[in-house]
Design a protein around this motif. Structure first.
Motif, mmCIF file in Angstrom:
data_model
loop_
_atom_site.group_PDB
_atom_site.id
_atom_site.type_symbol
_atom_site.label_atom_id
_atom_site.label_comp_id
_atom_site.label_asym_id
_atom_site.label_seq_id
_atom_site.Cartn_x
_atom_site.Cartn_y
_atom_site.Cartn_z
ATOM 1 N N UNK A 78 29.809 13.867 36.700
ATOM 2 C CA UNK A 78 31.111 13.347 36.261
ATOM 3 C C UNK A 78 32.286 13.968 36.989
ATOM 4 N N UNK A 79 32.075 15.113 37.653
ATOM 5 C CA UNK A 79 33.166 15.795 38.326
ATOM 6 C C UNK A 79 34.088 16.546 37.401
ATOM 7 N N UNK A 80 33.709 16.742 36.137
ATOM 8 C CA UNK A 80 34.547 17.433 35.158
ATOM 9 C C UNK A 80 34.214 18.918 35.138
ATOM 10 N N UNK A 81 35.242 19.732 34.925
ATOM 11 C CA UNK A 81 35.068 21.173 34.803
ATOM 12 C C UNK A 81 34.934 21.541 33.332
ATOM 13 N N UNK A 82 34.050 22.482 33.044
ATOM 14 C CA UNK A 82 33.816 22.871 31.656
ATOM 15 C C UNK A 82 33.346 24.308 31.585
ATOM 16 N N UNK A 83 33.630 24.942 30.460
ATOM 17 C CA UNK A 83 33.084 26.262 30.102
ATOM 18 C C UNK A 83 32.121 26.023 28.951
ATOM 19 N N UNK A 84 30.844 26.200 29.178
ATOM 20 C CA UNK A 84 29.837 25.765 28.226
ATOM 21 C C UNK A 84 29.523 26.787 27.146
ATOM 22 N N UNK A 85 29.725 28.056 27.411
ATOM 23 C CA UNK A 85 29.362 29.072 26.421
ATOM 24 C C UNK A 85 30.403 30.178 26.432
ATOM 25 N N UNK A 86 30.432 30.927 25.337
ATOM 26 C CA UNK A 86 31.373 32.031 25.153
ATOM 27 C C UNK A 86 30.618 33.345 25.294
ATOM 28 N N UNK A 87 31.128 34.225 26.127
ATOM 29 C CA UNK A 87 30.544 35.549 26.341
ATOM 30 C C UNK A 87 31.310 36.551 25.486
ATOM 31 N N UNK A 88 30.587 37.335 24.719
ATOM 32 C CA UNK A 88 31.241 38.263 23.790
ATOM 33 C C UNK A 88 32.121 39.275 24.515
ATOM 34 N N UNK A 89 31.663 39.771 25.667
ATOM 35 C CA UNK A 89 32.468 40.747 26.393
ATOM 36 C C UNK A 89 33.781 40.178 26.883
ATOM 37 N N UNK A 90 33.756 38.948 27.367
ATOM 38 C CA UNK A 90 34.994 38.312 27.814
ATOM 39 C C UNK A 90 35.854 37.870 26.643
ATOM 40 N N UNK A 91 35.208 37.479 25.545
ATOM 41 C CA UNK A 91 35.961 37.042 24.369
ATOM 42 C C UNK A 91 36.753 38.187 23.758
ATOM 43 N N UNK A 92 36.246 39.410 23.873
ATOM 44 C CA UNK A 92 36.963 40.557 23.308
ATOM 45 C C UNK A 92 38.275 40.823 24.035
ATOM 46 N N UNK A 93 38.388 40.375 25.291
ATOM 47 C CA UNK A 93 39.632 40.572 26.043
ATOM 48 C C UNK A 93 40.588 39.396 25.920
#
Length: 659
Positions: free
Chosen positions: A526-541
């Motif tokens: 589709x050519x769409x950009x997406x973030x499929x999952x959340x990483x706890x280490x990055x979510x804390x920041x």
């Protein structure tokens, strides 16, 4: 004309489409000028020939074996199939001929094969999805267990990232077949018949012997030449003639764009052309964003958006208080049209049962009138959805351009389902046009080189954007003891953040997107950009720091200094108001009473609210302050305020088992 587009560094080619109306045509051999009606008639004759052959191809090859063979990409000898659908069908030997006595050239057959090949290729995904649902059929189709959700997502193609609503709709379709026949269907080809074929001409499958397109001396005009039949049943090539159709290009087509052959279709007695063109735009970056616009979906407030900035130190700060796009009046109008459509459909079904295929029944005329009215109401609903989608998408992209953002982070649509919220609320959720808004948002953002990325929506409204502690929701800030979801308060004494629930949501979405930039992936299909999952280490920041330190006063200048006179006006009790004159004219009364209209005509009438489901008890007012006067008085948007709060530097650079 050349189809190659010269590109500079940092540019990419983008193909878009513009809708154009063909108003007249000129027969080159005889010099006859064709009116709009005659031109539509001749295009309709050619479209009927193409749709007839397309229907024959679909009916012949509507089977699992043929669709799998076409989707495999290789023929019986192991050679790779061409990307063009008509060439792939010819490689497989799937040919078609017109009816006996009809003479058409090879390009007309190409258009039929191209349309049939596209429809057969699109059926492959539905076939695999239906096969996966049937293979993992649950014990209770109305309510799957977590284990059954995992099983169906493993069996379905890309089931891990597939919206749960799609699986539920297919499950209901299979359950209806099982209830009717007492067994499960073997595949989608038993579940569905061959799709309906549209009356259209895909000129992109032709060459210069059937159609040509070239720009005129005027850069805003072009000339389309194509062969059309002079009669509905052409018996020889002499019944085909070249027709020249002048085209006025809309302003959205750049002067340097490369034009492609359009697709012609008949709409209400007119010929509409979907003209494709390719032009150069800035490349949207996947990573490296410092200013992002977060967009949160709502119910009463359709969109809430705001900008965040990622500093070099890794700190994230908010740029202003955000904005909202409210479409309560449009949604209420859509709700009224839906109720009208349901009433007309119920009455039409009742007439159909009473007629019972009886010839000359006295209700046949009324049945035809109701069917035409249903079509008109459906067109009004479609036009309203389309206008709302374009307006909301244009507003969102304008917010990003004003804030200087290079990326728009949108809440993922997978978790936004009309489920378990009551009948009225489910209906209101289902009438949203979120999917159309996102598609048009990507279309408009690509013009400015802005990326549109979807991020997971879980927890964006639950946790505080500053300290990531679960929020407490209230109905209103001045009603702390009344439960509700509109106002959010952080229970952390060290934080103390409070605000609109949607405001905290768009901050969490934008902060999550900025911190998860390395996890952004590009869907090649589709050519769409997406973030499929959340990483706890990055979510804390993903914490939004306040723009000013706690306890300090924000003295940011938001406008010019108000001029103060050296001779202030006397107090009101020292300067009493003059006596009112006897006539209609006179001096302005005491106080700051405005002389103009007190409020704008908005959709705030009690019979035009979002929750309106009953009939009005008062007479409809089409042109008054109660009901407004058009679409843009039903959709209200707050203007961007970031440029007045802080200068922005310009940088060059749950559903199923998803829980």
């Amino acid at each position: 004309m050349s189809r190659r587009l010269p590109l500079d560094e940092g540019e990419t080619a983008r193909t878009a489409s513009a809708r154009i109306l063909l108003r007249t045509g000129l027969v080159e051999q005889t010099g006859e000028v064709l009116s709009t009606a005659v031109l539509a008639e001749r295009v309709g004759w050619a479209a009927d020939l193409v749709s007839g052959m397309t229907t024959t191809l679909l009916t012949t090859h509507w089977s699992a074996a043929d669709v799998d063979l076409l989707a495999s990409g290789v023929d019986a000898e192991g050679r790779r199939l061409p990307p063009n659908a008509w060439m792939a069908l010819r490689r497989l030997g799937w040919s078609v001929t017109p009816a006996e006595g009809i003479r058409v050239n090879d390009r007309i057959v190409r258009m039929a094969q191209e349309q049939a090949g596209r429809l057969l290729r699109s059926a492959k995904w539905r076939a695999d999805l239906t096969a996966g649902i049937i293979a993992a059929w649950p014990a209770d189709p109305r309510r799957r267990t977590p284990g059954e959700w995992d099983a169906v997502r493993e069996a379905a193609p890309d089931g891990r990232y597939l919206p749960s609503g799609v699986i539920r709709s297919r499950t209901r379709q299979v359950a209806a077949f099982q209830h009717r026949y007492g067994r499960l269907p073997t595949d989608v080809f038993e579940l569905e018949t061959a799709p309906h074929v549209a009356r259209m001409l895909l000129l992109s499958a032709c060459d210069g012997q059937q159609a040509t397109l070239a720009r005129a001396d005027d850069p805003g005009r072009a000339l389309l030449r194509l062969k059309l039949p002079a009669r509905p049943d052409p018996h020889s090539y002499a019944d085909w003639a070249w027709v020249a159709c002048p085209i006025t290009l809309p302003p959205i087509v750049p002067l340097s764009a490369v034009l492609h052959l359009p697709a012609l279709r008949i709409h209400r007695g007119q010929v509409r052309a979907d003209l494709a063109f390719t032009h150069a735009v800035g490349t949207a970056r996947r990573i490296g964003h410092t200013i992002a616009l977060g967009v949160d979906w709502g119910l009463n407030t359709l969109l809430s958006a705001g900008a965040l900035r990622l500093l070099d130190s890794g700190t994230i700060t908010a740029l202003g208080s955000g904005a909202q796009f409210r479409a309560a009046g449009v949604i209420a109008k859509q709700h009224r049209l839906r109720r009208t459509s349901e009433f007309l459909n119920a009455k039409t079904d009742h007439y159909h049962r009473l007629i019972n295929d009886t010839d000359g029944h006295h209700l046949t005329g009324k049945h035809s009138v109701l069917a035409e009215e249903i079509r008109r109401v459906s067109d009004r609903r479609s036009n309203l959805n389309d206008a709302l989608a374009w307006s909301a998408a244009r507003w969102t992209v304008d917010q990003a351009i004003t804030a200087g953002a290079s990326v728009i982070y949108v809440e993922d649509l997978r978790s936004l389902e009309a489920r378990g919220m009551g009948r009225a609320l489910n209906t209101r959720l289902s009438e949203q046009v979120r999917g159309q808004i996102v598609n048009r948002m990507r279309h408009l953002a690509a013009e400015a080189g802005i990326a549109v990325v979807t991020v997971p929506a879980r927890g964006t409204s639950r946790y505080c954007p500053r300290c990531l502690i679960p929020l407490r929701h209230r109905k209103a800030p001045d009603r702390p003891s009344t439960p509700g979801w509109k106002w959010a308060i952080c229970p952390n004494p060290a934080c103390g953040w409070q605000g609109d629930r949607d405001t905290g949501a768009w901050q969490r979405i934008a902060a999550r997107g900025l911190t998860h930039q390395p996890k952004t992936v590009l869907d090649r299909a589709s050519g769409a950009m997406t973030i499929r999952s959340v990483v706890d280490g990055l979510e804390a920041t993903a914490v939004v720091e306040p723009a000013t330190p706690p306890g300090s006063r924000d003295r940011t200048k938001t406008g010019p200094t108000r001029r103060r006179t050296t001779r202030p006006a006397p107090r009101r009790r020292r300067a009493p108001s003059p006596s009112a004159p006897s006539g209609s004219a006179g001096k302005r009364p005491e106080g700051h009473t405005p002389t103009g209209r007190r409020r704008l005509p908005r959709a705030a009438h009690r019979h035009q609210d979002v929750t309106t489901i009953s009939k009005t008890t008062s007479r409809h007012m089409p042109s008054g302050a109660a009901l407004g006067a058009g679409f843009h008085l039903h959709a209200h948007a707050t203007p961007p305020r970031w440029h007045r709060i802080q200068p922005i530097p310009q940088h060059g650079d749950h559903a199923g088992s998803l829980s």
